[in-house]
Design an enzyme around this catalytic site. Sequence first.
Site, PDB file in Angstrom:
ATOM      1  N   SER A 101      16.311 -21.659  11.122  1.00 26.42           N
ATOM      2  CA  SER A 101      15.872 -20.478  11.861  1.00 26.42           C
ATOM      3  C   SER A 101      15.974 -20.716  13.357  1.00 26.42           C
ATOM      4  O   SER A 101      15.738 -21.836  13.836  1.00 26.42           O
ATOM      5  CB  SER A 101      14.418 -20.193  11.484  1.00 26.42           C
ATOM      6  OG  SER A 101      13.867 -19.252  12.380  1.00 26.42           O
ATOM      7  N   TYR A 161       5.607 -23.406  10.985  1.00 31.50           N
ATOM      8  CA  TYR A 161       6.846 -23.018  10.293  1.00 31.50           C
ATOM      9  C   TYR A 161       8.076 -23.587  11.006  1.00 31.50           C
ATOM     10  O   TYR A 161       8.940 -24.216  10.397  1.00 31.50           O
ATOM     11  CB  TYR A 161       6.909 -21.488  10.206  1.00 31.50           C
ATOM     12  CG  TYR A 161       8.260 -20.952   9.781  1.00 31.50           C
ATOM     13  CD1 TYR A 161       8.777 -21.222   8.524  1.00 31.50           C
ATOM     14  CD2 TYR A 161       9.029 -20.182  10.654  1.00 31.50           C
ATOM     15  CE1 TYR A 161      10.023 -20.727   8.136  1.00 31.50           C
ATOM     16  CE2 TYR A 161      10.261 -19.678  10.281  1.00 31.50           C
ATOM     17  CZ  TYR A 161      10.757 -19.962   9.023  1.00 31.50           C
ATOM     18  OH  TYR A 161      11.988 -19.484   8.647  1.00 31.50           O
ATOM     19  N   LYS A 202      10.978 -26.510   9.818  1.00 27.34           N
ATOM     20  CA  LYS A 202      12.432 -26.292   9.803  1.00 27.34           C
ATOM     21  C   LYS A 202      13.130 -27.357  10.649  1.00 27.34           C
ATOM     22  O   LYS A 202      14.165 -27.890  10.257  1.00 27.34           O
ATOM     23  CB  LYS A 202      12.770 -24.892  10.329  1.00 27.34           C
ATOM     24  CG  LYS A 202      12.424 -23.771   9.360  1.00 27.34           C
ATOM     25  CD  LYS A 202      13.367 -23.760   8.161  1.00 27.34           C
ATOM     26  CE  LYS A 202      12.997 -22.683   7.167  1.00 27.34           C
ATOM     27  NZ  LYS A 202      13.745 -22.769   5.914  1.00 27.34           N
TER      28      LYS A 202
HETATM   29  P1  NAD Z   1      12.008 -14.830   0.825  1.00 20.99           P
HETATM   30  O1  NAD Z   1      10.572 -15.225   0.738  1.00 20.99           O
HETATM   31  O2  NAD Z   1      12.385 -13.438   0.529  1.00 20.99           O
HETATM   32  O3  NAD Z   1      12.885 -15.779  -0.118  1.00 20.99           O
HETATM   33  C1  NAD Z   1      12.524 -17.113  -0.399  1.00 20.99           C
HETATM   34  C2  NAD Z   1      12.630 -17.299  -1.902  1.00 20.99           C
HETATM   35  O4  NAD Z   1      12.262 -18.647  -2.187  1.00 20.99           O
HETATM   36  C3  NAD Z   1      11.668 -16.380  -2.672  1.00 20.99           C
HETATM   37  O5  NAD Z   1      12.372 -15.774  -3.746  1.00 20.99           O
HETATM   38  C4  NAD Z   1      10.587 -17.331  -3.191  1.00 20.99           C
HETATM   39  O6  NAD Z   1      10.072 -16.911  -4.436  1.00 20.99           O
HETATM   40  C5  NAD Z   1      11.347 -18.642  -3.282  1.00 20.99           C
HETATM   41  N1  NAD Z   1      10.500 -19.814  -3.144  1.00 20.99           N
HETATM   42  C6  NAD Z   1       9.506 -20.042  -2.256  1.00 20.99           C
HETATM   43  N2  NAD Z   1       8.969 -21.265  -2.463  1.00 20.99           N
HETATM   44  C7  NAD Z   1       9.655 -21.804  -3.500  1.00 20.99           C
HETATM   45  C8  NAD Z   1       9.560 -23.053  -4.189  1.00 20.99           C
HETATM   46  N3  NAD Z   1       8.654 -23.979  -3.846  1.00 20.99           N
HETATM   47  N4  NAD Z   1      10.414 -23.296  -5.203  1.00 20.99           N
HETATM   48  C9  NAD Z   1      11.340 -22.355  -5.571  1.00 20.99           C
HETATM   49  N5  NAD Z   1      11.457 -21.170  -4.966  1.00 20.99           N
HETATM   50  C10 NAD Z   1      10.626 -20.910  -3.934  1.00 20.99           C
HETATM   51  O7  NAD Z   1      12.522 -15.269   2.275  1.00 20.99           O
HETATM   52  P2  NAD Z   1      13.914 -14.974   2.980  1.00 20.99           P
HETATM   53  O8  NAD Z   1      13.653 -14.075   4.110  1.00 20.99           O
HETATM   54  O9  NAD Z   1      14.934 -14.627   1.981  1.00 20.99           O
HETATM   55  O10 NAD Z   1      14.200 -16.412   3.585  1.00 20.99           O
HETATM   56  C11 NAD Z   1      15.066 -17.341   2.951  1.00 20.99           C
HETATM   57  C12 NAD Z   1      15.183 -18.567   3.825  1.00 20.99           C
HETATM   58  O11 NAD Z   1      15.688 -18.202   5.098  1.00 20.99           O
HETATM   59  C13 NAD Z   1      13.843 -19.278   4.069  1.00 20.99           C
HETATM   60  O12 NAD Z   1      14.069 -20.680   4.036  1.00 20.99           O
HETATM   61  C14 NAD Z   1      13.466 -18.828   5.462  1.00 20.99           C
HETATM   62  O13 NAD Z   1      12.662 -19.780   6.111  1.00 20.99           O
HETATM   63  C15 NAD Z   1      14.826 -18.695   6.112  1.00 20.99           C
HETATM   64  N6  NAD Z   1      14.835 -17.745   7.236  1.00 20.99           N
HETATM   65  C16 NAD Z   1      14.448 -16.460   7.053  1.00 20.99           C
HETATM   66  C17 NAD Z   1      14.437 -15.581   8.139  1.00 20.99           C
HETATM   67  C18 NAD Z   1      14.006 -14.137   7.997  1.00 20.99           C
HETATM   68  O14 NAD Z   1      13.798 -13.471   9.013  1.00 20.99           O
HETATM   69  N7  NAD Z   1      13.875 -13.590   6.800  1.00 20.99           N
HETATM   70  C19 NAD Z   1      14.829 -16.027   9.402  1.00 20.99           C
HETATM   71  C20 NAD Z   1      15.234 -17.348   9.553  1.00 20.99           C
HETATM   72  C21 NAD Z   1      15.234 -18.198   8.458  1.00 20.99           C
END
Ligand code: NAD
Length: 336
Positions: free
Chosen positions: A126, A150, A154
């Site tokens: 991120s 958070y 990362k």
């Molecule tokens: P999200 O919560 O929609 O998706 C994450 C998925 O991981 C979910 O389906 C959840 O059930 C699963 N999960 C969580 N903990 C778990 C575990 N211990 N074991 C197995 N599955 C697990 O989030 P997202 O927005 O799709 O984000 C995905 C990735 O991208 C994350 O790592 C997040 O930090 C990163 N990210 C997201 C954003 C954003 O704005 N959405 C920005 C930068 C980085």
Amino acid sequence: MDGAILVTGGAGYIGSHIVVALAQAGHTPIVLDDFSNSALDVMPRLEALGGRPIPLIVADVRDMVALRRTFHDHPIAGVVHCAGLKSVGEGEERPLAYWDVNVGGTIALAEIMGEAGVARLVFSSSATVYGQPDVLPVPETAPLRPQSVYGRTKRTAEDFLRDLTRANPNWRIAILRYFNPAGAHPSARIGEAPTARPQNLVPLLCRIAAGEAPQLAIYGSDWPTSDGTGVRDYLHVQDLAEGHVAALGFLSENAGAVTLNLGMGRGSSVLEVVHAFERACGRRIARVFAARRPGDVARYYADPSAANRLLGWRASRDLATICADAWRWQQAGGRY
Ligand code: NAD
Ligand code: UDP
């Protein structure tokens, strides 16, 4: 690439779009998810959009027994690691969970990948790892000063992956720093479905326009920006998903670790997003100006030139498309 691609967190917002993009690009995606922040109902939609059956492993990414079995049972050639906890506010209250899932989960996954001889990994990082930027647009070489639990998890997971690659150059790892992903699949079958009240700007606008949330509180009217509201680099989740497909292609040709920003390369203010959303939905968004949110920064947007060059990838869908697709998803229900 021969073999399947395991997408951890593949049922989540970003992972689900990656799964569809992989299937459409001719890959064989497999989803591993514990459904702690997603719904099983996404799976048939992924299969319909991807045009193929998608194997599902319901497991925690820290569960090494389940991971070992997954790599034993499936011919996995690469991994996209999206599973993680992502709420800045919640991380401050639950540091143990955030460190355990985000860092511990990455270590467990790398250990089992090493055992299985699978070297290709794309990691969801991120732009929050940068904290307050000194230079705009933000290059990958900018100092890392994350301001939250958070963000620190990362940064540590990133450091761990770069250390792995330094010790064993056979690893092929792409660390992708997302700026502000937003929007939904144009089919309106998958999108962001926050279970709690949304905190991010675009999902909040969806709920407000649909009458499911009151007005928008704009966090600050006195930032040093053109209209006084915060500026961010919003990129369409479809562009982001395609960036992962491109990164996997890059890793088939290149060993080592690469760290890349994924963003549009330009910023939009909160008011610009509100106006674009109003045009997309044809309704007025009620809003008030409120105090700045603690930890926010005035402006940041990516220098995505390294990803443009190395991956042959570019975020091409504009803010109007992001808003139109987010609104279409909201009108289709906005949840699973
Ligand atoms: P999200 O919560 O929609 O998706 C994450 C998925 O991981 C979910 O389906 C959840 O059930 C699963 N999960 C969580 N903990 C778990 C575990 N211990 N074991 C197995 N599955 C697990 O989030 P997202 O927005 O799709 O984000 C995905 C990735 O991208 C994350 O790592 C997040 O930090 C990163 N990210 C997201 C954003 C954003 O704005 N959405 C920005 C930068 C980085
Ligand atoms: N924002 C806002 N009101 C809200 C939510 C967000 O004014 O209810 C602003 C926030 O201050 C930032 C931008 O919208 O300038 C994007 O915030 P978001 O939480 O979506 O993403 P962030 O960049 O903080 O990760």
